[in-house]
Design a protein around this motif. Structure first.
Motif, PDB file in Angstrom:
ATOM      1  N   UNK A  37      41.758  19.956 -10.583  1.00 54.60           N
ATOM      2  CA  UNK A  37      40.756  21.156 -10.789  1.00 54.60           C
ATOM      3  C   UNK A  37      39.164  20.513 -10.674  1.00 54.60           C
ATOM      4  N   UNK A  38      39.155  19.542 -11.289  1.00 53.45           N
ATOM      5  CA  UNK A  38      37.765  19.171 -11.481  1.00 53.45           C
ATOM      6  C   UNK A  38      36.831  19.088  -9.988  1.00 53.45           C
ATOM      7  N   UNK A  39      37.474  19.064  -8.865  1.00 54.65           N
ATOM      8  CA  UNK A  39      36.798  19.132  -7.793  1.00 54.65           C
ATOM      9  C   UNK A  39      35.958  20.164  -7.658  1.00 54.65           C
ATOM     10  N   UNK A  40      36.435  21.377  -8.333  1.00 57.05           N
ATOM     11  CA  UNK A  40      35.899  22.695  -8.255  1.00 57.05           C
ATOM     12  C   UNK A  40      35.105  22.932  -9.820  1.00 57.05           C
ATOM     13  N   UNK A  42      34.090  20.770 -11.763  1.00 56.60           N
ATOM     14  CA  UNK A  42      33.225  19.622 -12.174  1.00 56.60           C
ATOM     15  C   UNK A  42      32.309  19.502 -10.755  1.00 56.60           C
ATOM     16  N   UNK A  43      32.290  20.626  -9.883  1.00 57.78           N
ATOM     17  CA  UNK A  43      31.281  20.190  -8.895  1.00 57.78           C
ATOM     18  C   UNK A  43      29.827  20.110  -8.962  1.00 57.78           C
ATOM     19  N   UNK A  44      29.206  19.044  -8.423  1.00 57.23           N
ATOM     20  CA  UNK A  44      27.876  18.934  -8.297  1.00 57.23           C
ATOM     21  C   UNK A  44      27.107  19.728  -7.473  1.00 57.23           C
ATOM     22  N   UNK A  45      26.253  20.897  -7.708  1.00 61.34           N
ATOM     23  CA  UNK A  45      25.429  21.644  -6.945  1.00 61.34           C
ATOM     24  C   UNK A  45      24.134  20.829  -6.870  1.00 61.34           C
ATOM     25  N   UNK A  46      23.502  21.264  -5.609  1.00 62.27           N
ATOM     26  CA  UNK A  46      22.087  20.497  -5.467  1.00 62.27           C
ATOM     27  C   UNK A  46      21.317  20.999  -6.666  1.00 62.27           C
TER      28      UNK A  46
END
Length: 504
Positions: A37-40, A42-46
């Motif tokens: 779940x954390x792939x999404x 906890x995703x890191x945007x620019x």
């Protein structure tokens, strides 16, 4: 009469087995959602540093005057000039090139919300000097998986598979929902740890309960069906995450269905094999008769008496209860051997698998696309694994899947970073092999351990077509039988070798 014969007499794979196996496997669809779940969420945007509050960003070039540039000319993510730098641009935008002093983002960050409008990273600023906290959240989840396997595995052997499953569904529903409403990062981590614990209990007891109610010839089918259900969950996660990009809504969406699983799990029938090994012959008889009635074998169920059970399950009643301890894993030589081998298999498979699937942003392509690709590779991989498991054996399937996965990962380690297509292809192939390995090790673990410690844990014995061991003595007998067969085979080879030498 062995327990497998009892199951066949009462309908084999009848209406009961089909219904309960389906209902037990259904929650596995959302296992992939929670594991990755954390792939999404906890995703890191620019992102880049936020300039001071009194900065007038409407002026052309005012933002750029505050942001240093890296070697590729892109704005630095974690540095801000202490004062705006106007005038001719410099190549690297660093203090050493005379563009002014920098400091680490004193006013916070600005995030690109075009792909991920809200994640735990953007909400709690888990970037730059705090970026390790993002990995901490996932590490605590995996720690929960470890604790859950130990705690709920032992509880399942003492209290039964059904009771623990019911509790695990409720714990997952509550902890997952609470994580969606977490007011701060420490609270979020605490509930994610609890989710990891309960999900480990679900996957262990899901497989155990199904294996103990199914005849020998169907166990590989059940294991493969469970594996494909997990793969389906990977496709589901990609679609749901794309449709619901806000992390709190996504967390809530994959947690609430466990309330429904909790409600219908009260209708599960406890493993009669576990009742027998616990010495509860009355409950064993009652559950077997219930299964016979559901399968339309009322006459066979009515003819099943306490005396018949005592005669056929005498071994479980006399030796199973006295050996109901996980300490037998270390005390008994045969079990100790199995425990060490399976521990290495679980560690190797899990370490490599989650190392691949927990950094989807690192592949340089759409995170949703790579999630779908990782799910798609499971389809042929698990089919091949099933064919090998069911026709050749568990051990060849386990060895081949781990060997191929290791080769893919090792080659990927030496491929240059700019070869993104090659690296992604090797990662996808390796992930498929690891999915096959998981498929096999789940089945293997359920088959080689005796009933009373079945939920606890290239040198493993083959289990194709073998009955499930109910006691520690069964494992010892199986090991002794295997050794005897190997010794007889070696004796048969001696004259053949001598004959070949004479001919030469």
């Amino acid at each position: 009469m062995a327990f497998n014969d009892l199951l066949l007499q009462l309908g084999g794979v009848g209406r009961f087995q089909k219904i309960q196996v389906t209902l037990v496997i259904l929650p596995v669809i959302l296992m992939a959602s929670h594991n990755t779940l954390q792939n999404f969420t906890a995703a890191v945007p620019t992102h880049h540093c936020r300039p001071p509050a009194d900065t007038n960003l409407s002026e052309d070039g005012d933002l750029e005057a505050w942001l240093p540039r890296d070697g590729q000319g892109r704005p630095e993510s974690c540095l801000l000039f202490t004062s705006p730098q106007r005038g001719p641009p410099f190549p690297n935008g660093t203090e050493t090139n005379g563009t002014g002093a920098t400091e680490p983002c004193p006013h916070g960050w600005v995030y690109d919300n075009s792909t991920f409008p809200s994640t735990i990273v953007t909400e709690w600023d888990l970037v730059c000097s705090h970026r390790a906290l993002r990995q901490l959240a996932q590490s605590l989840y995996m720690m929960g998986v470890l604790f859950g396997a130990m705690i709920f595995g032992c509880l399942a052997d003492r209290l039964g598979r059904r009771r623990v499953l019911i509790f695990n569904y409720l714990q997952t529903a509550v902890s997952g929902t609470c994580a969606a409403f977490a007011p701060n990062f420490p609270v979020y981590c605490a509930f994610r740890l609890l989710s990891g614990m309960s999900l480990a209990g679900i996957v262990l007891n899901c497989m155990t309960l199904n294996v103990e109610w199914m005849p020998i010839h169907t166990r590989a089918y059940v294991g493969t069906l469970t594996g494909y259900t997990y793969s389906l969950g990977q496709f589901l996660l990609a679609g749901v995450a794309y449709a619901v990009p806000h992390w709190r809504y996504l967390q809530l969406l994959v947690s609430v269905p466990f309330f429904a699983f909790f409600i219908y799990s009260w209708f599960f029938i406890e493993s009669a094999r576990w009742y027998a090994s616990s010495g509860r012959l009355d409950l064993t008889l009652r559950n077997l008769q219930r299964v016979a009635w559901i399968n339309g074998k009322q006459e066979e169920g009515a003819n099943l008496s306490m005396e018949a059970l005592q005669a056929s399950l005498q071994k479980e009643l006399t030796t199973g209860k006295s050996q109901a301890s996980a300490l037998e894993l270390l005390r008994c030589p045969a079990l100790r051997h199995l425990f060490l081998c399976l521990s290495m298999l679980w560690f190797a498979t899990s370490f490599a698998y989650y190392g691949l699937v927990m950094d989807l942003q690192g592949f340089g392509v759409s995170i949703y696309l790579i999630q779908v690709i990782f799910g798609a590779v499971d389809l042929p991989a698990k089919l091949v694994s099933f064919l090998v498991i069911n026709n050749v054996g568990r051990r060849p399937a386990q060895m081949a899947s781990l060997l191929l996965a290791g080769i893919c990962i090792l080659i990927n380690g030496v491929v240059p970073q700019d070869k993104s297509i090659v690296r992604t292809s090797l990662a996808v192939l390796g992930k498929g092999c690891l999915a096959s390995s998981f498929n096999c090790v789940f089945l293997y673990t359920g088959e080689v351990y005796p009933t009373m410690i079945r939920a606890a844990v290239a040198l493993l014995p083959e289990t194709l077509g073998q009955p499930l061991p109910d006691t520690v003595q069964d494992v010892e007998n199986r090991r002794g039988k295997t050794r005897k067969q190997q010794e007889e085979l070696q004796k048969q080879m001696v004259p053949l070798q001598a004959s070949a030498q004479v001919k030469n």
